[in-house]
Enzyme design. Structure first.
Site, PDB file in Angstrom:
ATOM      1  N   ASP A 223       0.675  -1.312  -0.184  1.00 26.99           N
ATOM      2  CA  ASP A 223      -0.039  -0.143   0.123  1.00 26.99           C
ATOM      3  C   ASP A 223       0.817   1.226  -0.007  1.00 26.99           C
ATOM      4  OD1 ASP A 223      -3.170   0.755   0.410  1.00 26.99           O
ATOM      5  OD2 ASP A 223      -1.880   2.054   1.776  1.00 26.99           O
ATOM      6  N   TYR A 373      -3.243  10.894   1.558  1.00 33.77           N
ATOM      7  CA  TYR A 373      -3.706  11.203  -0.006  1.00 33.77           C
ATOM      8  C   TYR A 373      -3.815  12.417  -0.609  1.00 33.77           C
ATOM      9  CZ  TYR A 373      -5.338   6.190   0.744  1.00 33.77           C
ATOM     10  OH  TYR A 373      -5.392   5.005   0.732  1.00 33.77           O
ATOM     11  N   HIS A 429      -4.938  -7.771  -0.461  1.00 32.65           N
ATOM     12  CA  HIS A 429      -4.076  -6.434  -0.333  1.00 32.65           C
ATOM     13  C   HIS A 429      -3.535  -6.431   1.195  1.00 32.65           C
ATOM     14  CE1 HIS A 429      -3.368  -2.228  -1.018  1.00 32.65           C
ATOM     15  NE2 HIS A 429      -3.923  -1.866   0.177  1.00 32.65           N
TER      16      HIS A 429
END
Length: 456
Positions: A223, A373, A429
C-alpha cells in the site's frame, strides 16, 4: 551519403538511449520542518525515547458511551456489502467490540515489542525496533524497515515480525526489524504544515534508520508503504540493500504497457503474460476501469477534501470502524462484497481487526492519515518520482487478490533490477497481516538471493 547520416543518427540515438538507461537517476528532496511554527534555534533533538501504549478507564468509558449512542440504519435487502458495510453485520461487530473485546489485553500485546519515539524535522516519529534474541554464530542480523499503508498500521506486521526475527529454520536469515508509523498515522505525530508526501516520509525514514545506526538496510512495504520504500530506494539507492514490495501499481505507463493492453489478450506470450495475467487484466474495461471505479470512491474524497469526512469519523467510533473494516473485507477478496458478513472473519480475527481500529481511534489519527492522499495525489499523478526508475535489487510478491494486478512486464519498466517475482498461492491487499508465513518465506527467498549476489 544520406543513408550513412541516417544510420549514424540511429546508432547515436540508440547509444544515447542505452547510456541514459544505464545511468542511475536519483530522486531529490530537502529537509523540512513539520512542527508548529518556525524551527527553534539550535540543533535537532536526536533523543530516542521509549514509548508505551497505554489506556485508561476514562478512555474506555468514552468509547462505550459513543458506541451505545449509535443510530443504526438498516441495510437494503440482499445488498450484502455492495453498498458498503452491511448494517446488520456492523451491529454484530459492535456487540463484540462493546461486550467482548479486551482492549487492555490488546494493549499488552502491542507492548510485547519495544516502542520508541524520536523527533525528526519537528515531529515525533513512532516506531517499533525488534532485535533478534539470538543470532547464529558467524552471522549478523540484517536490518529491515517495514512500512504499512492505509487503513493499516504498524500492527499489520505483528504476525510477520517473529517469523523474521526468530525464524524456526536454522538456514534462514535473521532480521532486525524497524516498523515506523508514517507521520500522521498511529502514534507518529501528524505534520502541522502542508506538503508531507511519500517522498518527505521516505526522507524522514532514512534519517530514522541513520539515527539507529543503519547505513545500509533492506526495505519492505505494501500500500503506501510500497511508495514510501520505493521513494527511499530512489532517494538513496546505496543505502537500500534490497527492496521487497507486494503492491506496485504502474506509476508512469509507457509504450510496453500500452501495447500489452492492446494486444496482450490475443498474443499473451508476446508480452510474457501468464493465464493469471490474462484473467486479471481482460477485458480491460471491466477489470481495470469499472472495477477501479467501484473501489476508489474513498480515494477521491481523501485526495480532495479529507478533513470533511475525517471530522465525522474522528467523533464516531462506529463510523470509523465501518469505514476502515469495509476495506478489510473488499480489499481482501472482491467476492466478499456478495457475503452478508463481508467475509471479515474468514481471514482475520475480530480482535486483530478491532485492534487496528483502536489504534486509529485512541490516537485520533484518522484525519491526518487521510490527508496523506491529498499530499500525494492532490497535485496530480505526474510527480517526479513517477518517472524515475528503481535500480536497487527488488523482489515482488504477487498476491492473487491484490487490488491492482501488476504483470512482470509492467513491473520491470519501473524496477529495472527485478530479482524475484513470486506468484503467491493466496492472499489479498493486507497480505502481511493475512498471510504472514507466505510473506516471510518470500522475503527470506529474495534476501538470500541478494546476499549471495553481494558476496560474489
Amino acid at each position: 551519403m544520406l543513408t550513412e547520416v541516417l544510420v549514424a543518427l540511429l546508432v547515436g540515438g540508440l547509444l544515447y538511449f542505452l547510456v541514459q538507461r544505464s545511468r542511475t537517476q536519483v530522486l531529490r528532496t530537502e529537509d523540512g520542518w513539520w512542527g508548529p511554527g518556525a524551527p527553534p534555534d539550535g540543533g535537532e533533538d536526536i533523543t530516542i525515547r521509549p514509548f508505551t501504549v497505554s489506556t485508561s478507564a476514562e478512555e474506555l468509558e468514552d468509547l462505550y458511551r459513543r458506541i451505545d449512542q449509535t443510530r443504526p440504519v438498516p441495510s437494503l435487502e440482499d445488498s450484502h456489502f455492495t453498498y458498503g458495510f452491511n448494517s446488520q453485520c456492523l451491529q454484530t461487530v459492535l456487540s463484540y467490540w462493546r461486550n467482548n473485546f479486551d482492549w487492555r489485553r490488546q494493549v499488552d500485546r502491542l507492548n510485547q515489542y519495544p516502542h520508541f519515539k524520536t523527533n525528526i524535522e519537528g515531529i515525533d516519529i513512532h516506531y517499533l525496533h525488534v532485535k533478534p534474541k539470538t543470532v547464529p554464530e558467524g552471522s549478523t542480523a540484517l536490518p529491515l524497515i517495514m512500512v504499512h499503508g492505509w487503513p493499516g498500521s504498524f500492527y499489520d506486521f505483528y504476525g510477520l515480525i517473529p517469523l523474521l526475527t526468530e525464524p524456526s529454520d536454522p538456514s534462514h536469515l535473521v532480521f532486525e526489524v524497524v516498523c515506523p508509523s508514517i507521520p500522521g498515522y498511529g502514534f507518529s505525530e501528524a505534520p502541522h504544515k502542508k506538503g508531507l508526501d511519500s517522498v518527505r516520509a521516505a526522507h524522514i525514514f532514512h534519517k530514522l534508520m541513520k539515527r539507529l545506526g543503519f547505513q545500509q538496510f533492506y526495505a519492505h512495504g505494501g500500500d503506501w508503504g510500497w511508495l514510501v520504500t520505493t521513494n527511499m530506494a530512489q532517494l538513496e539507492p546505496r543505502s537500500i540493500r534490497g527492496l521487497h514490495v507486494n503492491f506496485a501499481p504502474p506509476s508512469n505507463p509507457g509504450l510496453p504497457m500500452t501495447l500489452s493492453l492492446m494486444l496482450g489478450r490475443r498474443f499473451p506470450k508476446l508480452f510474457g503474460f501468464t493465464d493469471t495475467d490474462v484473467e486479471r487484466l481482460f477485458p480491460c474495461m471491466e477489470k481495470l476501469v469499472i472495477e477501479s471505479i467501484k473501489e476508489s470512491g474513498y480515494m477521491h474524497i481523501q485526495a480532495t477534501k479529507p478533513d470533511t469526512v475525517g471530522r465525522g469519523l474522528n467523533d464516531s467510533p462506529v463510523g470509523l470502524a465501518a469505514y476502515i473494516l469495509e476495506k478489510f473485507s473488499t480489499w481482501t477478496n472482491r467476492d466478499f462484497r456478495d457475503l452478508e458478513d463481508g467475509g471479515l472473519t474468514r481471514k482475520f480475527s475480530l480482535d486483530d481487526l478491532l485492534t487496528n481500529v483502536m489504534i486509529y481511534w485512541t490516537s485520533g489519527c484518522i484525519v491526518s492519515s487521510m490527508r496523506f492522499y491529498k499530499e500525494n495525489l492532490g497535485k496530480g499523478l505526474n510527480a517526479p518520482h513517477s518517472k524515475i526508475p528503481v535500480d536497487v535489487p527488488t523482489g515482488f510478491a504477487c498476491f492473487p487478490n491484490e487490488l491492482t494486478h501488476t504483470p512482470k512486464l509492467w513491473l520491470k519498466q519501473k524496477y529495472r533490477n527485478l530479482v524475484t517475482f513470486t506468484p503467491m498461492a493466496r492472499g489479498g491487499h493486507f497480505a502481511a497481516m493475512e498471510e504472514p508465513q507466505l510473506m516471510a518465506e518470500d522475503i527470506q527467498n529474495f534476501t538470500k538471493i541478494v546476499e549471495k549476489q553481494r558476496a560474489v
